[in-house]
Enzyme design. Structure first.
Site, PDB file in Angstrom:
ATOM      1  N   LYS A   1      -4.545  -6.822   3.903  1.00  0.00           N
ATOM      2  CA  LYS A   1      -4.519  -5.744   2.901  1.00  0.00           C
ATOM      3  C   LYS A   1      -5.927  -5.424   2.417  1.00  0.00           C
ATOM      4  O   LYS A   1      -6.282  -4.259   2.198  1.00  0.00           O
ATOM      5  CB  LYS A   1      -3.633  -6.148   1.721  1.00  0.00           C
ATOM      6  CG  LYS A   1      -3.633  -5.145   0.544  1.00  0.00           C
ATOM      7  CD  LYS A   1      -3.164  -3.754   0.977  1.00  0.00           C
ATOM      8  CE  LYS A   1      -2.760  -2.865  -0.190  1.00  0.00           C
ATOM      9  NZ  LYS A   1      -3.796  -2.613  -1.179  1.00  0.00           N
TER      10      LYS A   1
ATOM     11  N   HIS B   1      -7.538  -3.395   5.041  1.00  0.00           N
ATOM     12  CA  HIS B   1      -6.946  -2.054   4.909  1.00  0.00           C
ATOM     13  C   HIS B   1      -7.671  -1.262   3.831  1.00  0.00           C
ATOM     14  O   HIS B   1      -8.048  -0.100   4.038  1.00  0.00           O
ATOM     15  CB  HIS B   1      -5.453  -2.184   4.570  1.00  0.00           C
ATOM     16  CG  HIS B   1      -4.824  -0.940   4.010  1.00  0.00           C
ATOM     17  ND1 HIS B   1      -5.037  -0.530   2.694  1.00  0.00           N
ATOM     18  CD2 HIS B   1      -4.004  -0.014   4.559  1.00  0.00           C
ATOM     19  CE1 HIS B   1      -4.379   0.589   2.484  1.00  0.00           C
ATOM     20  NE2 HIS B   1      -3.743   0.920   3.596  1.00  0.00           N
ATOM     21  N   ASN B   2      -7.887  -1.872   2.679  1.00  0.00           N
ATOM     22  CA  ASN B   2      -8.544  -1.160   1.585  1.00  0.00           C
ATOM     23  C   ASN B   2      -9.997  -0.838   1.924  1.00  0.00           C
ATOM     24  O   ASN B   2     -10.513   0.219   1.552  1.00  0.00           O
ATOM     25  CB  ASN B   2      -8.475  -1.985   0.298  1.00  0.00           C
ATOM     26  CG  ASN B   2      -7.100  -1.934  -0.349  1.00  0.00           C
ATOM     27  OD1 ASN B   2      -6.099  -1.706   0.328  1.00  0.00           O
ATOM     28  ND2 ASN B   2      -7.036  -2.151  -1.638  1.00  0.00           N
TER      29      ASN B   2
ATOM     30  N   SER C   1       0.829  -1.197   0.000  1.00  0.00           N
ATOM     31  CA  SER C   1       0.000   0.000   0.000  1.00  0.00           C
ATOM     32  C   SER C   1       0.864   1.248   0.000  1.00  0.00           C
ATOM     33  O   SER C   1       1.956   1.270   0.561  1.00  0.00           O
ATOM     34  CB  SER C   1      -0.913   0.021   1.224  1.00  0.00           C
ATOM     35  OG  SER C   1      -1.707   1.193   1.219  1.00  0.00           O
TER      36      SER C   1
ATOM     37  N   GLU D   1      -9.954   2.053   4.075  1.00  0.00           N
ATOM     38  CA  GLU D   1      -9.661   3.199   3.200  1.00  0.00           C
ATOM     39  C   GLU D   1     -10.950   3.720   2.559  1.00  0.00           C
ATOM     40  O   GLU D   1     -11.180   4.935   2.518  1.00  0.00           O
ATOM     41  CB  GLU D   1      -8.671   2.761   2.130  1.00  0.00           C
ATOM     42  CG  GLU D   1      -8.259   3.804   1.130  1.00  0.00           C
ATOM     43  CD  GLU D   1      -7.348   3.214   0.065  1.00  0.00           C
ATOM     44  OE1 GLU D   1      -7.631   3.400  -1.143  1.00  0.00           O
ATOM     45  OE2 GLU D   1      -6.341   2.554   0.432  1.00  0.00           O
TER      46      GLU D   1
END
Length: 483
Positions: free
Chosen positions: A184, A187-188, A129, A191
Site C-alpha cells: 500500500k 501504491h501511494n 485505497s 500515486e
C-alpha cells in the site's frame, strides 16, 4: 439476536463508508467509536433499519461478534493503533483477529503482528485505497499479516472490494507481517508520481503552449481514450472543466502549495534503505516540498525573472509528444516501484505475487488504470521479471516513446519549465540502459581518499583491490559494504 460478522472501530468518513459497503453485501456489522455519540447518530441516521449493531464499549463490541471475532480498526496511524490493540487484547480471546485498515507504516505492522501473535491472536494490516467513494462502492484492498487469518476475512474483503471486467476481486493475500502495508505504501508512492507527472504535463501545456483550461480539458479527455486511461487522468479532465457559480475556473483559484500525509516520503526512505533508485517518486515528493516554500519562491521569482518563449512549432504534434513522454515516464515510475517491492520481498522473506498486486490496483484504487492490466500480463508471463523494461511489451513500447520523451524534456529545459519527474525518469532510463557508467571513477575517488577498494573489469565479481594512489597511503583498506 444475530451476532455480527465483523466489528469496525472508527466512524470517520472511511469507516462509515466501509460499514455501509459491508452491510450492502449481506454482512452484519457491529460498530464502535470512542465518542459514542457518533455511534448513536450513525445507527439512528444513515444506518437506520440496516444490519448494523451500535455498541458503546469494546466489551460490548466483542460480545456482539461471531467467533473467531474479527475487529477492524479505522483510526489514525501511530500511537492510537498501539493503544487500541492493547485495549482489544483485554476483551478478545485466542484465535480472534485484529485488523488495521489505516495507513500504518509497515515496520509498525511487522512489530504489531509479532506482538498480537505472541498473545495467541491473529493480526492483519491491510491497505485500503479508493478514498471515501471507494470505501462505499468498492475499494482496492492489500491485506498482509498472519496467514491463518486470511480464510476468515477473505469472503468479507473480496465481497466488498472493487471487481475488474471478468469479476476478479481487487483484493488478495499479499504476504506475511507488514507486506500488505508495504505494498500500500508503494501504491501511494506511485500515486505521488502519477500526480506529479500529470501536473508537469499540465504546466507544459499551460505555460509552454499557452493553452486554456478548456483546451486542456479536451486533451485530457482524449488521452483518457488511449493507453493513459485512468482515474487520475479522468479527474484531471473534470477539474479543468469545473467552474464555480460565478463562471470562474476553480483550479486557477487554488494556491500552488501541495500537502502530503507522509506515505510518499516513507516510500522514498524505504528505497534508500533498500538501495533502490526510486528517482521519480523521490522527485514527486520533493516537488511537493518545494511547492510548500511559496513565500521563498515569490522572492526568488523576482530575483531571477524569466519569460517562457512563445511556442513556435506544431502544437498538436507537440501535445502528442507530451502524451508519449507522460506514458514513458509512467512506465518508469511503475518499473521503479516494482523493483522496490522485489528487493524488499527478498529482504523480508515475503512471497509477493506481482501480477496479483497489479490486479489489486486495477480497480477501486486511486492509481487504477488500463495500464495495470499490461503489468499483470508481464508478471503472469514471467513471475521472475527483474524490471518492467525487460518485458517485451514495455520494452518495445518505450523504444517507440523515447524520441518524443527527449524532445519534451529538452524543450522544458530550454524554456525554463521545471520537469523534475519527466526528466528524472528519462535520466533513470538512460542510466539503466547504459552498460558503462562513470562509477569506475567514483570508486577510484573513494579508494583514493578512504581506501574503500574497488572491483576490476578483469577479475571475478566480489574480488576487491586497493591502489596506493599517493605512494605513502599504505595497504590497509576499509571494510567493503553495500548500502
Amino acid at each position: 439476536m444475530k451476532k455480527a460478522d465483523i466489528g469496525l472501530i472508527g466512524l470517520a468518513v472511511m469507516g462509515e463508508n466501509l460499514v455501509m459497503n459491508m452491510e450492502s453485501k449481506g454482512f452484519t456489522v457491529a460498530v464502535y467509536n470512542r465518542t459514542t455519540s457518533k455511534v448513536d447518530a450513525f445507527v439512528s441516521g444513515r444506518a437506520a433499519g440496516k444490519n448494523i449493531i451500535g455498541t458503546h464499549s469494546l466489551r460490548e463490541l466483542a460480545d456482539n461478534l461471531e467467533k473467531p471475532r474479527k475487529v477492524m480498526m479505522m483510526v489514525k496511524a501511530g500511537a492510537a493503533v498501539d493503544s487500541l490493540i492493547d485495549q482489544l487484547l483485554e476483551v478478545l480471546e485466542a484465535g480472534d483477529i485484529i485488523i488495521d485498515g489505516g495507513n500504518s507504516h509497515f515496520p509498525d505492522t511487522i512489530r504489531r503482528t509479532e506482538y498480537v501473535e505472541s498473545k495467541g491472536l491473529l493480526y492483519i494490516g491491510t491497505g485500503v485505497s479508493g478514498g471515501e467513494e471507494g470505501a462505499l462502492n468498492g475499494p482496492s484492498m492489500m491485506p498482509g499479516g498472519s496467514p491463518a487469518a486470511w480464510p476468515y476475512v477473505k469472503p468479507i474483503f473480496q465481497g466488498i472490494c472493487a471487481k475488474v471486467e471478468n469479476g476478479d476481486a481487487c483484493c488478495d493475500w499479499v504476504g506475511e507481517n507488514g507486506a500488505g502495508h508495504f505494498v500500500k505504501m508503494v501504491h501511494n508512492g506511485i500515486e505521488y508520481g502519477d500526480m506529479q507527472l500529470i501536473c508537469e504535463a499540465y504546466q507544459l501545456m499551460r505555460d509552454g503552449l499557452g493553452l486554456s483550461n478548456e483546451e486542456m480539458r479536451d486533451i485530457f479527455a482524449a488521452w483518457n481514450e488511449t493507453e493513459l486511461n485512468s482515474y487520475l487522468i479522468e479527474i484531471t479532465r473534470d477539474i479543468l472543466g469545473y467552474r464555480d457559480e460565478n463562471g470562474g475556473s476553480v483550479v486557477d483559484q487554488i494556491l500552488d502549495t501541495a500537502g502530503q500525509k507522509g506515505t510518499g516520503k516513507w516510500t522514498g526512505i524505504a528505497a534508500l534503505d533498500e538501495g533502490v533508485p526510486l528517482t521519480l517518486i523521490g522527485e514527486a515528493v520533493f516537488a511537493r516540498c518545494l511547492s510548500s516554500m511559496k513565500e521563498e519562491r515569490r522572492v526568488a521569482a523576482k530575483a531571477f525573472p524569466r519569460t517562457v518563449p512563445a511556442f513556435e512549432g506544431d502544437k498538436a504534434a507537440f501535445i502528442e509528444c507530451i502524451r508519449k513522454a507522460l506514458y514513458a515516464s509512467k512506465i518508469i515510475s511503475y518499473a521503479q516501484g516494482y523493483t522496490l517491492m522485489r528487493t524488499a520481498a527478498r529482504n523480508y522473506g515475503w512471497n509477493l505475487n506481482y501480477g496479483g498486486i497489479a490486479l489489486m490496483w486495477r480497480g477501486g484504487c486511486i492509481i487504477r488504470s488500463v495500464f495495470l492490466g499490461k503489468i499483470k500480463e508481464a508478471y503472469d508471463k514471467d513471475p521472475t521479471l527483474e524490471n518492467l523494461l525487460l518485458d517485451d511489451y514495455f520494452g518495445g513500447t518505450i523504444r517507440g516513446l523515447v524520441p518524443a520523451w527527449r524532445e519534451v524534456v529538452a524543450y522544458a529545459v530550454k524554456a525554463g519549465i521545471p520537469m523534475p519527474a519527466f526528466s528524472s525518469a528519462l535520466s533513470y532510463f538512460d542510466g539503466y540502459t547504459t552498460e558503462n557508467l562513470p562509477a569506475n571513477l567514483l570508486q577510484a575517488q573513494r579508494d583514493y581518499f578512504g581506501a574503500h577498494t574497488y572491483e576490476r573489469v578483469d577479475a571475478p565479481r566480489g574480488q576487491f583491490f586497493h591502489t596506493n594512489w599517493t605512494g605513502h597511503g599504505g595497504n590497509t583498506t576499509a571494510n567493503t559494504y553495500q548500502a
